[in-house]
Design a protein around this motif. Structure first.
Motif, mmCIF file in Angstrom:
data_model
loop_
_atom_site.group_PDB
_atom_site.id
_atom_site.type_symbol
_atom_site.label_atom_id
_atom_site.label_comp_id
_atom_site.label_asym_id
_atom_site.label_seq_id
_atom_site.Cartn_x
_atom_site.Cartn_y
_atom_site.Cartn_z
ATOM 1 N N ARG A 579 0.788 -1.263 0.212
ATOM 2 C CA ARG A 579 -0.142 0.065 0.196
ATOM 3 C C ARG A 579 0.861 1.342 0.082
ATOM 4 O O ARG A 579 2.018 1.196 0.333
ATOM 5 C CB ARG A 579 -1.128 -0.001 1.161
ATOM 6 C CG ARG A 579 -1.809 -1.343 1.268
ATOM 7 C CD ARG A 579 -2.809 -0.872 2.510
ATOM 8 N NE ARG A 579 -1.906 -0.931 3.843
ATOM 9 C CZ ARG A 579 -2.535 -0.338 4.918
ATOM 10 N NH1 ARG A 579 -3.501 0.296 4.677
ATOM 11 N NH2 ARG A 579 -1.795 -0.335 5.861
ATOM 12 N N ASP A 582 -2.202 7.651 -2.547
ATOM 13 C CA ASP A 582 -2.889 7.614 -3.973
ATOM 14 C C ASP A 582 -2.198 8.875 -4.760
ATOM 15 O O ASP A 582 -2.514 9.981 -4.691
ATOM 16 C CB ASP A 582 -4.492 8.070 -3.764
ATOM 17 C CG ASP A 582 -5.079 8.020 -5.196
ATOM 18 O OD1 ASP A 582 -4.434 7.724 -6.316
ATOM 19 O OD2 ASP A 582 -6.174 8.239 -5.321
ATOM 20 N N ASN A 592 -5.182 9.478 0.322
ATOM 21 C CA ASN A 592 -6.071 8.258 0.441
ATOM 22 C C ASN A 592 -5.200 6.984 0.339
ATOM 23 O O ASN A 592 -4.289 6.990 -0.683
ATOM 24 C CB ASN A 592 -7.184 8.311 -0.523
ATOM 25 C CG ASN A 592 -8.087 9.389 -0.253
ATOM 26 O OD1 ASN A 592 -8.485 9.663 0.707
ATOM 27 N ND2 ASN A 592 -8.574 10.207 -1.415
ATOM 28 N N THR A 594 -4.075 3.615 -0.565
ATOM 29 C CA THR A 594 -4.508 2.942 -1.712
ATOM 30 C C THR A 594 -3.753 1.547 -1.896
ATOM 31 O O THR A 594 -2.425 1.518 -1.477
ATOM 32 C CB THR A 594 -4.293 3.505 -3.230
ATOM 33 O OG1 THR A 594 -4.945 2.894 -4.152
ATOM 34 C CG2 THR A 594 -2.770 4.104 -3.355
ATOM 35 N N THR A 595 -4.245 0.552 -2.536
ATOM 36 C CA THR A 595 -3.401 -0.703 -2.529
ATOM 37 C C THR A 595 -2.642 -0.701 -3.739
ATOM 38 O O THR A 595 -3.614 -0.667 -5.020
ATOM 39 C CB THR A 595 -4.381 -2.031 -2.326
ATOM 40 O OG1 THR A 595 -4.990 -1.918 -1.046
ATOM 41 C CG2 THR A 595 -3.723 -3.302 -2.843
#
Length: 627
Positions: A579, A582, A592, A594-595
């Motif tokens: 992760r 973003d 945010n 994000t994966t």
């Protein structure tokens, strides 16, 4: 002696041993050439350099599995190509048809470790023929090559588990069936490696006479430190009574893994680590605890600079063994540095060497305990935004917003990881990282961006400079293979496993490492700040603390990958999503989580496969489970 800082591309000999190339390359076939190689001291010295030339390129993230094959750094998809073997392993693409980083038979950018062992044997079998080599120098050279032979066996062992031991080369008239060797049991492999290192250590110098001409040569502290690492690996759960491998039996009925836990293996590791520490200190190795600058810097930035200098200072007294055949060069440093200033050059930095969010969360709070244990840390809101005030200006730009995660952390966090709106000190200038969409440290050219929004600061010496055209890397340095802090933590780990409960002796060596980071000892930190204040008083709790301390202190040095394997913790960590922030979102949308990738790591990945073609040609070799 000619420079063995190892511009060793020009070698005296290359042996092909075609008579056994289908199995292990241990049969020399050019006897006349071998005789010529040891006609005198000069020729023998060239062959000594050949033996050194197989040391892996530790600083190369494409080749060092410890860097690219794990979960601490991640390379964006635009950058990863078919030759980026370590990153392909991290993406679950290891295979039996043509394994990545194949050190067994030297394919897919792996070095030919069995050829390395064969060349070491050739040296040991023929060095007496050099007529003008004095006895003292001969003993030293023999010791160096014995160590290298042991180390190449160890590299294979930690990668593949039980391996064929090659004590001596086979004669050129050896029958084909005799070349079809077997893998030796784990305990036999370890015993042989340790035996070689014990034979080598007494005849190695405690330190180098001339750094200029001998840099990279093996010393006694190196040999003893690596012996300790071998024994700690052998004592760890992967190899010490691992019943998961009970089915690994060869066609003679010999079990290749011991099935009973042996606590004495930890005692052997503890004794070896203490002997290595004592010898290293006698050789004037020490924890690096100072940074010299003419700039007016705060205590916080000074401590950060010390931590960044531990491995990147060329003559760091802490590094026992550095990879001098492959320095961490300007080109590789450019991968780590975010763009910090407006430039005229199209490609001053490539900035794709990205630390993962997992690593950002690994480091302690300023109170010296994990962020999810600190009674004063806002762990639940760590991804929320917070505005930096003036007194936080050392690490975060005043008045700017960044994640709560980036505040109130220990000095090693700030020394290891560069983050959005964080301070980046390149002596004597303070820069600030800007990674939101469209800002300086975002994508410029194909593949030139951090996939996570983080960068690895630890590998950049604070004395490095920037200008409008380039990164000027004044501090190219040998990438560390082992250093004193590693030994201290190894000793603490082994002692904790030996004792029924941790005591002052266990705490002493981990606390020495923490002190350099500006942290109190473990007992004090946990008692005052942790939700589990008694954790350091139990063997299990202290084991967990020591593991995290190693993962923090040795971050981005290629050790995490191997530690997680030997502890049998890799499945726990390697199956978690990779992760980051973003990086495609505008403004504060950057924050945010994000994966980026969801890896798949299973039991089979603890040991790498032997190439299927080798198994077909030599059915005496047992394939590793799951492959």
């Amino acid at each position: 002696m000619k420079n063995i800082k190892f511009k060793l591309a020009v070698l005296l000999l290359i042996f092909s041993a075609s008579s056994c190339q289908d199995y292990l390359d241990v049969v020399p076939d050019n006897v006349a050439t071998i005789d010529d190689a040891f006609v005198d001291r000069t020729s023998a010295e060239r062959f000594l350099a050949t033996c050194y030339n197989y040391i892996p390129n530790f600083g190369d993230p494409w080749i060092n599995p410890g860097i690219g094959s794990g979960d601490e750094v991640w390379f964006n998809e635009e950058r990863v190509g078919s030759d980026f073997n370590s990153a392909l392993i991290a993406r679950g693409l290891q295979n039996t048809n043509d394994p990545h980083l194949n050190f067994w038979d030297g394919r897919q950018r792996g070095k030919q470790m069995y050829v390395a062992i064969r060349d070491c044997n050739i040296f040991l079998e023929n060095i007496d023929n050099a007529y003008d080599l004095d006895d003292l120098e001969k003993k030293r050279w023999i010791a160096e090559v014995k160590f290298l032979k042991a180390y190449y066996h160890f590299w294979l062992f930690k990668s593949y588990g039980p391996i064929p031991i090659v004590k001596e080369n086979l004669p050129i008239y050896t029958k084909t069936e005799d070349v079809k060797v077997y893998r030796d049991p784990v305990d036999d492999v370890v015993a042989y490696i340790v035996e070689l290192m014990d034979e080598a250590a007494p005849d190695l110098p405690i330190s180098l006479v001339s750094e200029a001409s001998e840099l990279g040569r093996i010393t006694r502290p190196i040999a003893l430190a690596m012996k300790a690492r071998v024994l700690a690996t052998a004592a760890s759960p992967l190899f010490n009574g691992n019943t998961d491998y009970s089915s690994v039996v060869d066609n003679r009925g010999i079990a290749l893994f011991n099935q009973s836990y042996d606590a004495n293996k930890w005692q052997l590791a503890a004794d070896a680590a203490k002997a290595a520490i004592d010898t290293a200190l006698a050789a004037n190795h020490a924890l690096l605890n100072e940074y010299t600058t003419k700039a007016d810097i705060s205590e916080a930035i000074e401590r950060e600079s010390i931590i960044r200098s531990v491995i990147s200072e060329r003559n760091s007294p802490e590094v026992l063994w550095g990879s001098t055949n492959f320095t961490f060069s300007q080109g590789y440093q450019r991968m780590c540095v975010p763009l910090l200033i407006s430039v005229t050059s199209s490609n001053p930095v490539s900035q794709f060497y990205a630390a993962t969010l997992r690593m950002a969360e690994l480091f302690y709070t300023k109170n010296g305990v994990p962020i999810d244990e600190d009674t004063e840390y806002d762990y639940q809101n760590r991804y929320e935004l917070r505005t930096a005030v003036t007194d936080e200006n050392d690490y975060v730009r005043s008045g700017e917003q960044t994640a709560v995660l980036h505040f109130d952390r220990e000095a090693r966090f700030y020394a290891n990881i560069a983050f959005d709106r964080g301070t980046y000190f390149l002596d004597p200038t303070y820069y600030y990282v800007q990674t939101r969409l469209g800002e300086l440290a975002t994508k410029r050219n194909q593949g030139e961006f951090s996939a996570t929004g983080y960068f690895v600061k630890k590998l950049i010496h604070p004395g490095t400079a920037l200008n409008a055209n380039n990164l000027v890397a004044y501090y190219e340095y040998p990438f560390p293979i082992i250093r004193l802090a590693d030994l201290y933590l190894m000793y603490a780990e082994a002692l904790n496993e030996v004792k029924s409960a941790p005591d002052a002796q266990v705490y002493e060596y981990i606390d020495l490492v923490r002190e350099r980071a500006g942290l109190p000892g473990v007992v004090e930190s946990w008692a005052n700040h942790s939700t589990s204040p008694d954790k350091p008083t139990t063997k299990e709790g202290m084991r967990e603390i020591i593991k995290q301390e190693r993962l923090i202190e040795l971050a981005f040095e290629g050790q995490r990958f191997w530690d997680l394997r030997r502890w049998k913790d890799a499945e726990k960590y390697m199956n978690e999503p990779i992760r980051g922030w973003d990086i495609s979102a505008k403004g504060l949308g950057f924050y945010n989580v994000t994966t980026i990738f969801t890896p798949s790591y299973s039991f089979k990945d603890y040991l790498w496969p032997i190439r299927e073609n080798e198994i077909i040609k030599n059915p005496n070799l047992v394939q590793n489970p799951g492959w």
